[in-house]
Design a protein around this motif. Structure first.
Motif, PDB file in Angstrom:
ATOM      1  N   ASP A  37      -1.233  10.867 -12.429  1.00  0.00           N
ATOM      2  CA  ASP A  37      -0.935  11.782 -13.537  1.00  0.00           C
ATOM      3  C   ASP A  37      -0.238  10.993 -14.644  1.00  0.00           C
ATOM      4  O   ASP A  37       0.884  10.536 -14.471  1.00  0.00           O
ATOM      5  CB  ASP A  37      -0.044  12.931 -13.032  1.00  0.00           C
ATOM      6  N   ASP A  38      -0.928  10.832 -15.775  1.00  0.00           N
ATOM      7  CA  ASP A  38      -0.384   9.999 -16.864  1.00  0.00           C
ATOM      8  C   ASP A  38       0.272  10.808 -17.983  1.00  0.00           C
ATOM      9  O   ASP A  38       0.544  10.284 -19.067  1.00  0.00           O
ATOM     10  CB  ASP A  38      -1.493   9.119 -17.451  1.00  0.00           C
ATOM     11  N   THR A  39       0.562  12.097 -17.732  1.00  0.00           N
ATOM     12  CA  THR A  39       1.105  12.985 -18.775  1.00  0.00           C
ATOM     13  C   THR A  39       2.318  12.392 -19.476  1.00  0.00           C
ATOM     14  O   THR A  39       2.383  12.350 -20.707  1.00  0.00           O
ATOM     15  CB  THR A  39       1.487  14.369 -18.175  1.00  0.00           C
ATOM     16  N   ARG A  40       3.291  11.919 -18.690  1.00  0.00           N
ATOM     17  CA  ARG A  40       4.532  11.405 -19.287  1.00  0.00           C
ATOM     18  C   ARG A  40       4.278  10.217 -20.209  1.00  0.00           C
ATOM     19  O   ARG A  40       4.918  10.088 -21.250  1.00  0.00           O
ATOM     20  CB  ARG A  40       5.515  11.004 -18.183  1.00  0.00           C
ATOM     21  N   ILE A  41       3.347   9.348 -19.822  1.00  0.00           N
ATOM     22  CA  ILE A  41       3.052   8.174 -20.650  1.00  0.00           C
ATOM     23  C   ILE A  41       2.325   8.607 -21.928  1.00  0.00           C
ATOM     24  O   ILE A  41       2.680   8.182 -23.029  1.00  0.00           O
ATOM     25  CB  ILE A  41       2.208   7.132 -19.882  1.00  0.00           C
ATOM     26  N   LEU A  42       1.327   9.474 -21.762  1.00  0.00           N
ATOM     27  CA  LEU A  42       0.555   9.944 -22.922  1.00  0.00           C
ATOM     28  C   LEU A  42       1.456  10.603 -23.964  1.00  0.00           C
ATOM     29  O   LEU A  42       1.304  10.380 -25.160  1.00  0.00           O
ATOM     30  CB  LEU A  42      -0.517  10.944 -22.482  1.00  0.00           C
ATOM     31  N   TYR A  43       2.416  11.425 -23.491  1.00  0.00           N
ATOM     32  CA  TYR A  43       3.315  12.138 -24.398  1.00  0.00           C
ATOM     33  C   TYR A  43       4.255  11.192 -25.141  1.00  0.00           C
ATOM     34  O   TYR A  43       4.784  11.541 -26.198  1.00  0.00           O
ATOM     35  CB  TYR A  43       4.147  13.156 -23.622  1.00  0.00           C
ATOM     36  N   SER A  44       4.494   9.990 -24.592  1.00  0.00           N
ATOM     37  CA  SER A  44       5.428   9.052 -25.229  1.00  0.00           C
ATOM     38  C   SER A  44       4.743   8.145 -26.260  1.00  0.00           C
ATOM     39  O   SER A  44       5.406   7.507 -27.075  1.00  0.00           O
ATOM     40  CB  SER A  44       6.098   8.181 -24.162  1.00  0.00           C
ATOM     41  N   ILE A  45       3.422   8.107 -26.226  1.00  0.00           N
ATOM     42  CA  ILE A  45       2.682   7.185 -27.103  1.00  0.00           C
ATOM     43  C   ILE A  45       2.898   7.452 -28.606  1.00  0.00           C
ATOM     44  O   ILE A  45       3.093   6.497 -29.371  1.00  0.00           O
ATOM     45  CB  ILE A  45       1.191   7.152 -26.703  1.00  0.00           C
ATOM     46  N   PRO A  46       2.919   8.722 -29.077  1.00  0.00           N
ATOM     47  CA  PRO A  46       3.160   8.929 -30.516  1.00  0.00           C
ATOM     48  C   PRO A  46       4.464   8.318 -31.028  1.00  0.00           C
ATOM     49  O   PRO A  46       4.513   7.808 -32.152  1.00  0.00           O
ATOM     50  CB  PRO A  46       3.169  10.463 -30.651  1.00  0.00           C
ATOM     51  N   THR A  47       5.505   8.348 -30.206  1.00  0.00           N
ATOM     52  CA  THR A  47       6.789   7.748 -30.600  1.00  0.00           C
ATOM     53  C   THR A  47       6.643   6.233 -30.768  1.00  0.00           C
ATOM     54  O   THR A  47       7.099   5.655 -31.764  1.00  0.00           O
ATOM     55  CB  THR A  47       7.877   8.065 -29.552  1.00  0.00           C
ATOM     56  N   ILE A  48       5.992   5.594 -29.804  1.00  0.00           N
ATOM     57  CA  ILE A  48       5.773   4.141 -29.862  1.00  0.00           C
ATOM     58  C   ILE A  48       4.932   3.790 -31.091  1.00  0.00           C
ATOM     59  O   ILE A  48       5.231   2.842 -31.823  1.00  0.00           O
ATOM     60  CB  ILE A  48       5.098   3.641 -28.561  1.00  0.00           C
ATOM     61  N   GLN A  49       3.889   4.593 -31.324  1.00  0.00           N
ATOM     62  CA  GLN A  49       2.998   4.329 -32.471  1.00  0.00           C
ATOM     63  C   GLN A  49       3.716   4.471 -33.816  1.00  0.00           C
ATOM     64  O   GLN A  49       3.449   3.730 -34.754  1.00  0.00           O
ATOM     65  CB  GLN A  49       1.788   5.276 -32.419  1.00  0.00           C
ATOM     66  N   LYS A  50       4.662   5.417 -33.887  1.00  0.00           N
ATOM     67  CA  LYS A  50       5.414   5.623 -35.130  1.00  0.00           C
ATOM     68  C   LYS A  50       6.232   4.373 -35.446  1.00  0.00           C
ATOM     69  O   LYS A  50       6.266   3.890 -36.589  1.00  0.00           O
ATOM     70  CB  LYS A  50       6.332   6.837 -34.983  1.00  0.00           C
ATOM     71  N   ILE A  51       6.905   3.833 -34.438  1.00  0.00           N
ATOM     72  CA  ILE A  51       7.749   2.641 -34.634  1.00  0.00           C
ATOM     73  C   ILE A  51       6.890   1.445 -35.057  1.00  0.00           C
ATOM     74  O   ILE A  51       7.237   0.705 -35.973  1.00  0.00           O
ATOM     75  CB  ILE A  51       8.550   2.335 -33.352  1.00  0.00           C
ATOM     76  N   ILE A  52       5.745   1.281 -34.394  1.00  0.00           N
ATOM     77  CA  ILE A  52       4.829   0.177 -34.711  1.00  0.00           C
ATOM     78  C   ILE A  52       4.274   0.321 -36.134  1.00  0.00           C
ATOM     79  O   ILE A  52       4.196  -0.651 -36.887  1.00  0.00           O
ATOM     80  CB  ILE A  52       3.673   0.110 -33.681  1.00  0.00           C
ATOM     81  N   SER A  53       3.920   1.554 -36.505  1.00  0.00           N
ATOM     82  CA  SER A  53       3.348   1.783 -37.844  1.00  0.00           C
ATOM     83  C   SER A  53       4.379   1.529 -38.943  1.00  0.00           C
ATOM     84  O   SER A  53       4.024   1.252 -40.088  1.00  0.00           O
ATOM     85  CB  SER A  53       2.780   3.201 -37.970  1.00  0.00           C
ATOM     86  N   ILE A 173      16.027  10.951 -31.175  1.00  0.00           N
ATOM     87  CA  ILE A 173      15.100  11.308 -30.088  1.00  0.00           C
ATOM     88  C   ILE A 173      13.669  11.040 -30.550  1.00  0.00           C
ATOM     89  O   ILE A 173      13.389  10.974 -31.745  1.00  0.00           O
ATOM     90  CB  ILE A 173      15.244  12.786 -29.648  1.00  0.00           C
ATOM     91  N   GLY A 174      12.763  10.900 -29.581  1.00  0.00           N
ATOM     92  CA  GLY A 174      11.353  10.691 -29.876  1.00  0.00           C
ATOM     93  C   GLY A 174      10.597  12.006 -29.956  1.00  0.00           C
ATOM     94  O   GLY A 174      11.167  13.086 -29.777  1.00  0.00           O
ATOM     95  N   PHE A 175       9.294  11.927 -30.204  1.00  0.00           N
ATOM     96  CA  PHE A 175       8.464  13.124 -30.367  1.00  0.00           C
ATOM     97  C   PHE A 175       8.338  13.938 -29.078  1.00  0.00           C
ATOM     98  O   PHE A 175       8.246  15.155 -29.115  1.00  0.00           O
ATOM     99  CB  PHE A 175       7.071  12.732 -30.878  1.00  0.00           C
ATOM    100  N   LEU A 176       8.309  13.242 -27.926  1.00  0.00           N
ATOM    101  CA  LEU A 176       8.228  13.959 -26.649  1.00  0.00           C
ATOM    102  C   LEU A 176       9.459  14.844 -26.478  1.00  0.00           C
ATOM    103  O   LEU A 176       9.351  16.036 -26.158  1.00  0.00           O
ATOM    104  CB  LEU A 176       8.129  12.954 -25.487  1.00  0.00           C
ATOM    105  N   MET A 177      10.647  14.256 -26.691  1.00  0.00           N
ATOM    106  CA  MET A 177      11.896  15.025 -26.576  1.00  0.00           C
ATOM    107  C   MET A 177      11.909  16.203 -27.544  1.00  0.00           C
ATOM    108  O   MET A 177      12.320  17.309 -27.190  1.00  0.00           O
ATOM    109  CB  MET A 177      13.094  14.113 -26.862  1.00  0.00           C
ATOM    110  N   LYS A 178      11.443  15.946 -28.766  1.00  0.00           N
ATOM    111  CA  LYS A 178      11.422  17.007 -29.776  1.00  0.00           C
ATOM    112  C   LYS A 178      10.556  18.181 -29.321  1.00  0.00           C
ATOM    113  O   LYS A 178      10.945  19.349 -29.443  1.00  0.00           O
ATOM    114  CB  LYS A 178      10.896  16.446 -31.104  1.00  0.00           C
ATOM    115  N   LYS A 179       9.361  17.864 -28.776  1.00  0.00           N
ATOM    116  CA  LYS A 179       8.455  18.922 -28.296  1.00  0.00           C
ATOM    117  C   LYS A 179       9.080  19.713 -27.155  1.00  0.00           C
ATOM    118  O   LYS A 179       8.920  20.928 -27.063  1.00  0.00           O
ATOM    119  CB  LYS A 179       7.124  18.316 -27.847  1.00  0.00           C
ATOM    120  N   GLU A 180       9.771  19.020 -26.248  1.00  0.00           N
ATOM    121  CA  GLU A 180      10.418  19.689 -25.114  1.00  0.00           C
ATOM    122  C   GLU A 180      11.488  20.667 -25.612  1.00  0.00           C
ATOM    123  O   GLU A 180      11.559  21.813 -25.149  1.00  0.00           O
ATOM    124  CB  GLU A 180      11.054  18.659 -24.179  1.00  0.00           C
ATOM    125  N   ILE A 181      12.302  20.212 -26.550  1.00  0.00           N
ATOM    126  CA  ILE A 181      13.371  21.056 -27.097  1.00  0.00           C
ATOM    127  C   ILE A 181      12.778  22.257 -27.823  1.00  0.00           C
ATOM    128  O   ILE A 181      13.224  23.394 -27.639  1.00  0.00           O
ATOM    129  CB  ILE A 181      14.286  20.230 -28.043  1.00  0.00           C
TER     130      ILE A 181
END
Length: 403
Positions: A37-53, A173-181
């Protein structure tokens, strides 16, 4: 919940090193290390991509399993590298250490847009101890701290609640945390009525405070699974050999029932009937009985047809639904109909415009058996953290960002 908490959108990471706490503690096949189950990794990717961009550099911290403060090859995070590289379409560098000169050298050599994954942070006993000195050494690895690990934000561990102290205003916080909140907010603060919370599973002790907090706040509280048996026992019912959590304080359960009777808003429903078995096996002998009169030598392994009908009727006209914990031993085909029926009913309500939030490893696993996981409004990446939030508690990981 938190208003105006700083997120990665509020910061520019150009030429900065982002120290990002992620939760890559994902279920894997024990032999091949294939991610189940890769849900946790997939949800964290937008945060990583934002920093890289932004032309920033990324240093990822995570734990995996419970190595108890010692190096163990079976708990190494190396298996994540190829998966993450494919998803992000860039190579991932790896550090065998989390603190010290070797990792600091690797970080100093990072170019903008590059990513370094640190080895399992729980290989250091100081992580779970919340050691301040260890946290200070970790803080030297980055310019900005980002928490995107909701699944462990209820833990007072070094990388979660201590490291942020050393970053002043440079933490978010990252996008995953924001969505959870935001998703929890949609249930607890902005939920459209009727609001229904469904609690199942075995551990009643972890959910007592939730039940107390939800009375008079939500419209329906549905309690099923092994969680229901201590309540039935507290009301004088016979539960036979059914699983009863270690929680034995029936006085507290009686008090909750009395508290419920005194208020007018929340309706608490328990199963009326259960499917019982003479042994804990898929092909055990079964019968359907009242939940209040389970004979000795028999155990409840699923909710019965009347209970399924009652619970599903409420879910069908609910506009906001939160679910944590299966309704029976869904891993056994013959005792999965309660959990499956509830899942189907939540999917149907979601399709008709309801907001649904589902959390907890077993609950999400039950959804995935029927391929319902993409038909829910939001799948929470943290069962324990979600439950702590429902107790009206601020999670240590969130508190550390705003303080």
């Amino acid at each position: 919940m938190i208003e105006n908490i700083k997120t990665v959108s509020d910061l520019n990471f150009k030429n900065k090193i982002a120290l990002v706490r992620v939760d890559f503690n994902v279920p894997v096949n024990n032999q091949s290390y294939k991610i189940i189950d890769d849900t946790r990794i997939l949800y964290s990717i937008p945060t990583i991509q934002k920093i890289i961009s932004d032309s920033g550099k990324v240093v990822l911290m995570s734990h995996f399993g419970r190595p108890k403060g010692k190096y163990s090859k079976i708990y190494s995070l190396r298996f994540i590298i190829s998966y993450l590289s494919k998803k992000l379409k860039i190579p991932i560098k790896f550090s065998e250490t989390c603190i010290g000169k070797a990792v600091e050298k690797k970080i100093s050599e990072l170019k903008n847009g590059e990513i370094l994954l640190l080895e399992n942070i729980r290989f250091y006993k100081e992580e779970e101890e919340g050691n301040e000195n260890f946290a200070f050494k970790l803080s030297k690895l980055g310019d900005i701290y980002v928490n995107d690990a909701f699944g462990v934000s209820h833990r007072s561990h070094a990388s979660i609640s201590i490291v942020p102290k050393f970053f002043g205003e440079k933490k978010c916080i990252g996008f995953l945390m924001k969505k959870e909140i935001q998703s929890l907010k949609k249930v607890l603060e902005k939920g459209r009525a009727p609001i229904t919370i469904l609690l199942g599973g075995a551990k009643i002790s972890s959910k007592i405070a939730i039940i107390e907090n939800m009375i008079n706040l939500v419209d329906y509280l549905l309690i099923g699974g092994a969680m229901s048996y201590p309540f039935i026992k507290a009301q004088g019912g016979k539960v036979g050999n059914s699983l009863v959590d270690e929680y034995n304080d029936l006085k507290v359960l009686k008090k909750i029932i009395e508290q419920y009777k005194k208020q007018k808003k929340t309706k608490i429903l328990f199963p009326k009937d259960v499917i019982i078995a003479d042994s804990f096996k898929n092909y055990a002998q079964t019968k359907i009985v009242s939940i209040h009169s389970i004979p000795d030598g028999w155990m409840g392994l699923d909710i019965g047809p009347t209970s399924i009908k009652n619970f599903c009727e409420i879910i069908n006209y609910s506009r906001t639904i939160l679910w944590n914990g299966p309704l029976g031993v869904f891993e056994f085909q013959n005792f999965s109909s309660g959990t499956t029926s509830i899942a189907k009913s939540i999917v149907k309500s979601t399709e008709h415009g309801a907001f649904s939030l589902v959390g907890g490893g077993d609950t999400i696993a039950a959804l995935k058996i029927k391929k319902y996981e993409n038909k829910i409004s939001y799948l929470s990446t943290g069962g324990g953290a979600m439950l702590e939030s429902l107790k009206n508690k601020m999670l240590p990981g969130i508190k550390a960002i705003i303080s």
